[in-house]
Motif scaffolding. Structure first.
Motif, PDB file in Angstrom:
ATOM      1  N   ARG A 102       0.830  -1.200   0.000  1.00 53.61           N
ATOM      2  CA  ARG A 102       0.000   0.000   0.000  1.00 53.61           C
ATOM      3  C   ARG A 102       0.872   1.261   0.000  1.00 53.61           C
ATOM      4  O   ARG A 102       0.596   2.229  -0.717  1.00 53.61           O
ATOM      5  CB  ARG A 102      -0.910  -0.022   1.248  1.00 53.61           C
ATOM      6  N   GLY A 103       1.944   1.235   0.789  1.00 50.51           N
ATOM      7  CA  GLY A 103       2.834   2.389   0.870  1.00 50.51           C
ATOM      8  C   GLY A 103       3.442   2.726  -0.484  1.00 50.51           C
ATOM      9  O   GLY A 103       3.467   3.884  -0.905  1.00 50.51           O
ATOM     10  N   ARG A 104       3.912   1.676  -1.169  1.00 47.92           N
ATOM     11  CA  ARG A 104       4.512   1.885  -2.494  1.00 47.92           C
ATOM     12  C   ARG A 104       3.513   2.500  -3.469  1.00 47.92           C
ATOM     13  O   ARG A 104       3.831   3.410  -4.227  1.00 47.92           O
ATOM     14  CB  ARG A 104       5.002   0.545  -3.055  1.00 47.92           C
ATOM     15  N   LYS A 105       2.284   1.971  -3.412  1.00 48.22           N
ATOM     16  CA  LYS A 105       1.242   2.499  -4.312  1.00 48.22           C
ATOM     17  C   LYS A 105       0.893   3.945  -3.969  1.00 48.22           C
ATOM     18  O   LYS A 105       0.606   4.756  -4.853  1.00 48.22           O
ATOM     19  CB  LYS A 105      -0.020   1.635  -4.226  1.00 48.22           C
ATOM     20  N   GLU A 120      12.533   4.817  -0.963  1.00 52.88           N
ATOM     21  CA  GLU A 120      13.687   4.430  -0.137  1.00 52.88           C
ATOM     22  C   GLU A 120      13.737   5.239   1.160  1.00 52.88           C
ATOM     23  O   GLU A 120      14.097   4.724   2.211  1.00 52.88           O
ATOM     24  CB  GLU A 120      14.997   4.628  -0.911  1.00 52.88           C
ATOM     25  N   ARG A 121      13.376   6.519   1.057  1.00 62.48           N
ATOM     26  CA  ARG A 121      13.392   7.365   2.250  1.00 62.48           C
ATOM     27  C   ARG A 121      12.302   6.930   3.240  1.00 62.48           C
ATOM     28  O   ARG A 121      12.511   6.917   4.450  1.00 62.48           O
ATOM     29  CB  ARG A 121      13.192   8.842   1.837  1.00 62.48           C
ATOM     30  N   HIS A 135       4.979   7.711   8.284  1.00 63.23           N
ATOM     31  CA  HIS A 135       6.310   7.701   7.660  1.00 63.23           C
ATOM     32  C   HIS A 135       6.273   8.451   6.327  1.00 63.23           C
ATOM     33  O   HIS A 135       7.200   9.202   5.996  1.00 63.23           O
ATOM     34  CB  HIS A 135       6.782   6.258   7.428  1.00 63.23           C
ATOM     35  N   ILE A 136       5.203   8.232   5.560  1.00 65.86           N
ATOM     36  CA  ILE A 136       5.039   8.944   4.288  1.00 65.86           C
ATOM     37  C   ILE A 136       4.896  10.444   4.561  1.00 65.86           C
ATOM     38  O   ILE A 136       5.515  11.278   3.895  1.00 65.86           O
ATOM     39  CB  ILE A 136       3.822   8.384   3.520  1.00 65.86           C
ATOM     40  N   ALA A 137       4.112  10.760   5.596  1.00 73.55           N
ATOM     41  CA  ALA A 137       3.905  12.173   5.960  1.00 73.55           C
ATOM     42  C   ALA A 137       5.227  12.832   6.358  1.00 73.55           C
ATOM     43  O   ALA A 137       5.495  13.982   5.979  1.00 73.55           O
ATOM     44  CB  ALA A 137       2.887  12.278   7.096  1.00 73.55           C
ATOM     45  N   GLN A 138       6.074  12.103   7.084  1.00 78.23           N
ATOM     46  CA  GLN A 138       7.379  12.665   7.473  1.00 78.23           C
ATOM     47  C   GLN A 138       8.232  12.963   6.249  1.00 78.23           C
ATOM     48  O   GLN A 138       8.912  13.998   6.193  1.00 78.23           O
ATOM     49  CB  GLN A 138       8.141  11.671   8.358  1.00 78.23           C
ATOM     50  N   ALA A 139       8.202  12.047   5.283  1.00 83.05           N
ATOM     51  CA  ALA A 139       8.984  12.278   4.056  1.00 83.05           C
ATOM     52  C   ALA A 139       8.452  13.511   3.322  1.00 83.05           C
ATOM     53  O   ALA A 139       9.223  14.269   2.723  1.00 83.05           O
ATOM     54  CB  ALA A 139       8.929  11.044   3.162  1.00 83.05           C
ATOM     55  N   MET A 140       7.130  13.722   3.385  1.00 84.08           N
ATOM     56  CA  MET A 140       6.543  14.904   2.730  1.00 84.08           C
ATOM     57  C   MET A 140       6.960  16.184   3.437  1.00 84.08           C
ATOM     58  O   MET A 140       7.219  17.214   2.792  1.00 84.08           O
ATOM     59  CB  MET A 140       5.016  14.787   2.704  1.00 84.08           C
ATOM     60  N   VAL A 141       7.019  16.141   4.777  1.00 86.10           N
ATOM     61  CA  VAL A 141       7.465  17.321   5.533  1.00 86.10           C
ATOM     62  C   VAL A 141       8.926  17.627   5.194  1.00 86.10           C
ATOM     63  O   VAL A 141       9.285  18.781   4.914  1.00 86.10           O
ATOM     64  CB  VAL A 141       7.302  17.111   7.066  1.00 86.10           C
TER      65      VAL A 141
END
Ligand code: AMP
Ligand code: ZN
Ligand code: FE
Ligand code: FE
Length: 280
Positions: A102-105, A120-121, A135-141
């Motif tokens: 799901r994360g990859r998608k 990768e991040r 984790h996705i939200a952190q990468a966006m920040v």
């Protein structure tokens, strides 16, 4: 007596390792903590190992399983689980695998709307633990697309957001059953915003649910009062905690920041004793 019965570590989307959580809880003078990572019990052995250096602190093995409701989610906490239970570990592993896909998608869907995040991040931020939207939200920040984790949910990755993707989830009743089968006590986490709460609680109680998370960070005294009455009516134990993640202040609260009534903490300690956990 001080307790915090809802804590996340690097085994899911928390910032501190299980060892760091145990050390911090001990420094804050807590008597009882529960490690409740999303879909994982992998933080429990290192937390129990670390707790040997802090004999005044009781560490309860737990888990938090996010399940789907018609609108929104219900999170089921499991306390005193046998974290070696093969069926539990098998099911949690399946849930984690589905989170990976799901994360990859979601990363691909974000790219479609012009938000470039490295998968990768995200994996680095997840440090091998359960991958979550935080984790996705952190990468966006980090990339400057948004300024708080909440903003990621509100604009992009929340259930109605343009980059949301479903994943495999258990039903609330399946999660209750999984926890019971692993020798645990199922509790309904942060219940205040659930629709038709009383009917839902009554149904879960019938299925073997043991308690309600009444004392949750950010719940007003009137919300807590309403949940106390509901717990009493259905003969459910109350629990409570901060839902500490150690990320920004839009997810959870500070470790040890929720005041639990001392008799509730004692009830948890006696539950642990009855379950023959090692008590200092
Ligand atoms: P996931 O496990 O991938 O479904 O992500 C859900 C987790 O993200 C929850 O357990 C919360 O810790 C966090 N979360 C959910 N909704 C929000 C929100 N609106 N703002 C900030 N964090 C949220
Ligand atoms: Zn979380
Ligand atoms: Fe939750
Ligand atoms: Fe949580």
């Amino acid at each position: 007596m001080k307790a915090d019965l809802h804590l996340h570590t690097t085994a899911s989307d928390g910032r501190l390792s299980p060892q760091e959580i145990v050390r911090k809880a001990s420094q804050l003078g807590l008597d009882v903590i529960a490690i409740t990572d999303h879909d994982s019990v992998e933080g429990i052995p290192p937390a129990l190992e670390a707790a040997k250096s802090f004999p005044q602190l009781l560490v309860i093995p737990g888990v938090e399983i996010n399940t789907d409701m018609p609108r929104g989610e219900a999170h089921i906490l499991g306390y005193f689980i046998d974290y070696h239970d093969p069926e539990l570990n098998h099911s949690l592993k399946e849930l984690r695998n589905s989170r990976y896909e799901r994360g990859r998608k979601m990363i691909a869907k974000l790219a479609d709307i012009g938000i470039e995040i490295d998968w990768e991040r995200v994996l680095e931020l997840a440090t091998g633990g359960t991958i979550g939207r935080p984790h996705i939200a952190q990468a966006m920040v980090e990339r400057g697309y948004i300024s708080s984790l909440h903003e990621a949910f509100a604009k992009y990755i929340g259930r109605n957001g343009p980059a949301y993707i479903e994943r495999k989830k258990l039903t609330p009743l399946d999660a209750v059953e999984l926890i019971l089968n692993a020798g645990g006590l199922p509790f309904l986490a942060h219940p205040a915003d659930i629709e038709y709460l009383e009917a839902f609680v009554s149904q879960l109680k019938e299925a073997g649910m043991a308690g309600l998370e009444v004392y949750y960070a950010k719940y007003s005294p009137s919300k807590i009062g309403r949940l106390q009455a509901l717990a009493k009516k259905y003969d459910l134990i109350a629990s409570g905690g901060s839902d500490y993640h150690g990320l920004d202040n839009t997810i959870g609260a500070n470790i040890g920041s929720v005041d639990l009534p001392p008799n509730l903490v004692e009830q948890f300690i006696s539950l642990a004793e009855r379950r023959r956990m090692v008590i200092p």
